[in-house]
Design an enzyme around this catalytic site. Structure first.
Site, mmCIF file in Angstrom:
data_model
loop_
_atom_site.group_PDB
_atom_site.id
_atom_site.type_symbol
_atom_site.label_atom_id
_atom_site.label_comp_id
_atom_site.label_asym_id
_atom_site.label_seq_id
_atom_site.Cartn_x
_atom_site.Cartn_y
_atom_site.Cartn_z
ATOM 1 N N GLU A 85 0.799 -1.222 0.000
ATOM 2 C CA GLU A 85 0.000 0.000 0.000
ATOM 3 C C GLU A 85 0.835 1.278 0.000
ATOM 4 O O GLU A 85 0.839 2.038 0.978
ATOM 5 C CB GLU A 85 -0.972 0.003 1.189
ATOM 6 C CG GLU A 85 -2.043 -1.055 1.069
ATOM 7 C CD GLU A 85 -3.149 -0.911 2.113
ATOM 8 O OE1 GLU A 85 -2.910 -0.305 3.167
ATOM 9 O OE2 GLU A 85 -4.245 -1.398 1.854
ATOM 10 N N GLU A 110 -6.860 -7.609 -0.786
ATOM 11 C CA GLU A 110 -7.379 -7.688 0.579
ATOM 12 C C GLU A 110 -8.867 -7.345 0.538
ATOM 13 O O GLU A 110 -9.233 -6.252 0.114
ATOM 14 C CB GLU A 110 -6.662 -6.702 1.507
ATOM 15 C CG GLU A 110 -5.171 -6.953 1.608
ATOM 16 C CD GLU A 110 -4.461 -5.954 2.522
ATOM 17 O OE1 GLU A 110 -5.139 -5.222 3.264
ATOM 18 O OE2 GLU A 110 -3.220 -5.899 2.466
HETATM 19 C C1 GAL Z 1 -4.658 -2.579 4.824
HETATM 20 C C2 GAL Z 1 -3.263 -3.129 4.993
HETATM 21 C C3 GAL Z 1 -3.240 -4.378 5.839
HETATM 22 C C4 GAL Z 1 -4.100 -4.194 7.050
HETATM 23 C C5 GAL Z 1 -5.491 -3.844 6.621
HETATM 24 C C6 GAL Z 1 -6.460 -3.699 7.758
HETATM 25 O O1 GAL Z 1 -4.651 -1.222 4.576
HETATM 26 O O2 GAL Z 1 -2.656 -3.406 3.762
HETATM 27 O O3 GAL Z 1 -1.913 -4.655 6.223
HETATM 28 O O4 GAL Z 1 -3.557 -3.201 7.857
HETATM 29 O O5 GAL Z 1 -5.452 -2.624 5.937
HETATM 30 O O6 GAL Z 1 -7.731 -3.363 7.296
#
Ligand code: GAL
Length: 643
Positions: free
Chosen positions: A144, A321
């Site tokens: 990110e 994610e």
């Molecule tokens: C994203 C990140 C992850 C985790 C997640 C939690 O922004 O890439 O490592 O922190 O959020 O929602």
């Protein structure tokens, strides 16, 4: 390409004895991908130059032997503590001049040469060791970029690199750049801001009042280029040792660097989709909307990013994610309505995703994300999201492959325009992203599927309507191509409003080929001073005064031109509220021969190849055109029937 699922896993968080069982359960759930490694630097290189890869070798073997395909992340978002001892000046510096300290993540400045070299070293080690590993089927660079406001850094390293960047941008004889050209381009005669040499130029923070917008825009472009260079360095190293595709996991509404330029060095674009997390402070909607979609997420925000990242990935994109339950980091963190994890997954597939990976496998009982759900609870029991992940896994087994499809509507998105709006918003809270997203939202409410187009796109074949709102600097080649094409084109507001150096061009904007319309002057509006339109709805936020002989197609109650049309080009000189935007765009679609619908709030549709998907984001059942969908309902229609 088959549709697939995956998850994000941190073997370093769990005893080794758990790995095999975790791997078996992932495979049983129907997952294909497991992303690992992206924060593990302190375990891979616990002391400078002392590498410990044995545990990662074993973790990859255990996961791979269970039939999973590994996405290996480079760990450069979380340099270990010893790294700060080695490079005390590697920390990013905020606009107030304060270093951003160790103790969380992303504590680095993209411009720091020493840190870049150490990143190159760890990435090389990983790529050499795992480049030919049969289980490592994809890579992720860093994690990110830009998260936690980390693109822009006001460090000494950034200042040094910025001066070099400026010399290259305004080249002169020899290596020294043409300072007179920079002074002229920026208008530095104003307030006696002229420089004698490049080494006098500082970063545009801590000035007495606002800095020169040309200076700010240049610094934003430079900061974006630093991200591109950092990522390219990693991608080039990985490619020397591996033929597996390389991705990065981008974010929702992060616009401080040019994702198209980063994406040009990668094979797959992926992004991290947290629909409930985004709702309160990224979507930009009011409290009633937030309440209505508190457990479902905004009906258009994810879709917009799916389309954006499909463009960034030149067709290949994933959700790296996916929120599987409540998150921990938003102002409030409700759980999703039953069925939403499934709906979000299918919405991604409907936009052409190859993979959707749930973040994370098991909820962590320690550290910052204790309250972030996973597919499993901290004790390993299934969390509520798990059943929906299993259901999706079952459903995609019977679904067709990902089919590329071109929409009838193209919407240009330009990160450089976002930098320009951020530099000079002209009204509190106004942003390029906000304008483009409002346009996208209205298109979705009309039942349309949309392709996002890069600003250097010249292949407009098949598009019947192309929109380029707010494109502050319109490259001449793009304007010429749009004017010459067959599609209906909708421009404005603020399209072509500045030259490349952020000055007002003369002839005045939009100065578009074949369009006799000129923006004579502009104003921004308070929230309590909207301007009603003759045909309904109103102008909000921002308004331009138009002159010229093109046909007026939208006007205020008191007869002032708001939009003008000539040939295939319409210029819209205002930010419209949603009712007006929908009406205005429905007219443009009509001219372009595109059929529209009037969808009820919360119901959305997406066409992809031979499939049509319906999604009910509403908390109540909805009926439309003979269809009925329960809350969180998903309906897939194919030429062969419904699924
Ligand atoms: C994203 C990140 C992850 C985790 C997640 C939690 O922004 O890439 O490592 O922190 O959020 O929602």
């Amino acid at each position: 390409m088959r549709r697939t699922l995956g998850t994000c896993y941190y073997p370093e968080h769990w005893p080794r004895e758990m790995w095999a069982q975790d791997a078996r359960r992932m495979a049983e759930t129907g997952l294909t991908w497991v992303r690992i490694g992206e924060f593990a630097w302190s375990r891979l290189e616990p002391q400078p130059g002392r590498y410990e890869f044995g545990w990662l070798d074993d973790a990859i073997a255990v996961l791979g032997n269970a039939g999973l395909r590994v996405v290996l992340g480079t760990p450069t978002a979380t340099p270990p503590r010893w790294m700060i001892g080695r490079h005390p000046d590697m920390l990013a510096v905020d606009a107030a001049g304060r270093p951003r300290k160790f103790g969380s993540r992303r504590h680095y400045c993209f411009s720091h040469e020493g840190y870049r070299q150490d990143c190159a070293a760890i990435v090389s080690r990983l790529a050499e060791r795992y480049g030919a590993n049969p289980h490592v089927a994809a890579w992720q660079t860093d994690n990110e970029y830009g998260c936690h406001d980390t693109t822009i850094s006001y460090s000494d390293a950034a200042r040094r690199a910025f001066r070099i960047w400026l010399r290259n941008r305004y080249p002169g004889a020899g290596n020294d750049g043409d300072i007179a050209a920079l002074n002229a381009a920026w208008g530095n005669v104003f307030w006696s801001m002229e420089y004698d040499e490049f080494d006098q130029i500082d970063l545009p923070n801590l000035t007495v009042t606002e800095p020169n917008p040309s200076h700010v825009l240049a610094f934003r472009r430079f900061s974006s280029d630093q991200v591109v260079a950092f990522n390219r360095m990693q991608a080039e190293i990985i490619r020397r040792h591996s033929t597996a595709p390389i991705a990065h996991n981008y974010m929702g509404r992060i616009t401080e660097f040019d994702h198209f330029k980063v994406g040009a060095d990668l094979d797959i674009a992926s992004w991290d989709s947290y629909p409930l997390g985004f709702l309160e402070d990224r979507v930009g909607a009011g409290p009633a909307h937030q309440r209505a979609f508190a457990r479902q997420g905004d009906p258009d925000f994810q879709a917009f990013h799916h389309d954006l990242y499909r463009a960034v990935g030149r067709g290949r994109w994933w959700v790296m994610e996916q929120q599987p339950g409540p998150v921990n980091w938003a102002p409030h963190n409700p759980g999703p309505l039953p069925g939403m994890v499934r709906l979000w997954s299918w919405e991604a597939f409907a936009h052409g995703a190859e993979a959707v990976c749930y973040f994370r496998w098991r909820q962590a009982p320690f550290a910052q994300e204790q309250l972030h759900s996973g597919l499993l609870r901290p004790d390993g029991v299934d969390a509520p999201g798990m059943a929906e992940a299993r259901q999706v896994a079952q459903e995609i087994r019977d679904a067709p492959d990902v089919a590329p499809a071109r929409a009838a509507v193209g919407l240009v998105f330009d990160y450089d325009a976002d930098f320009a709006w951020a530099t000079q918003p002209h009204g509190a809270g106004l942003s390029y992203f906000g304008l483009v997203f409002d346009t996208y939202r209205a298109l979705r409410a009309l039942g349309l599927s949309v392709d996002i187009l890069q600003p250097d796109c010249r292949d407009f074949a098949g598009y019947r309507l192309i929109l380029a709102p707010g494109l502050m600097h319109m490259p001449r080649a793009l304007g010429t191509a749009l004017a010459a094409g067959k599609a209906q084109v909708v421009l404005g507001p603020r399209t072509g409003a500045r030259n490349i150096d952020m000055a007002i061009p003369v002839p005045l904007p939009p100065d578009f080929p074949g369009l006799d319309a000129t923006v004579s002057h502009v104003e921004s509006l308070r929230a309590d001073m909207p301007i009603p339109l003759l045909s309904g709805g109103q102008v909000v936020h921002y308004r331009e005064h138009l002159q010229g002989d093109a046909t007026v197609v939208e006007q205020t109650m008191d007869g002032a031109a708001v939009a003008m049309c000539q040939g295939n080009v319409t210029y819209l000189g205002a930010w419209l509220d949603q009712p007006a935007m929908r009406r205005f765009l429905a007219r443009a679609c009509d001219q372009a021969g595109i059929a529209t619908m009037t969808l009820p709030d919360g119901l959305r549709v997406r066409d992809c190849g031979g499939e049509r998907f319906w999604f009910n984001y509403g908390a109540e059942p909805v009926t439309f055109d003979g269809l009925s969908l329960a809350p969180a309902g998903v309906l897939r229609q194919t030429s062969r029937g419904q699924g």
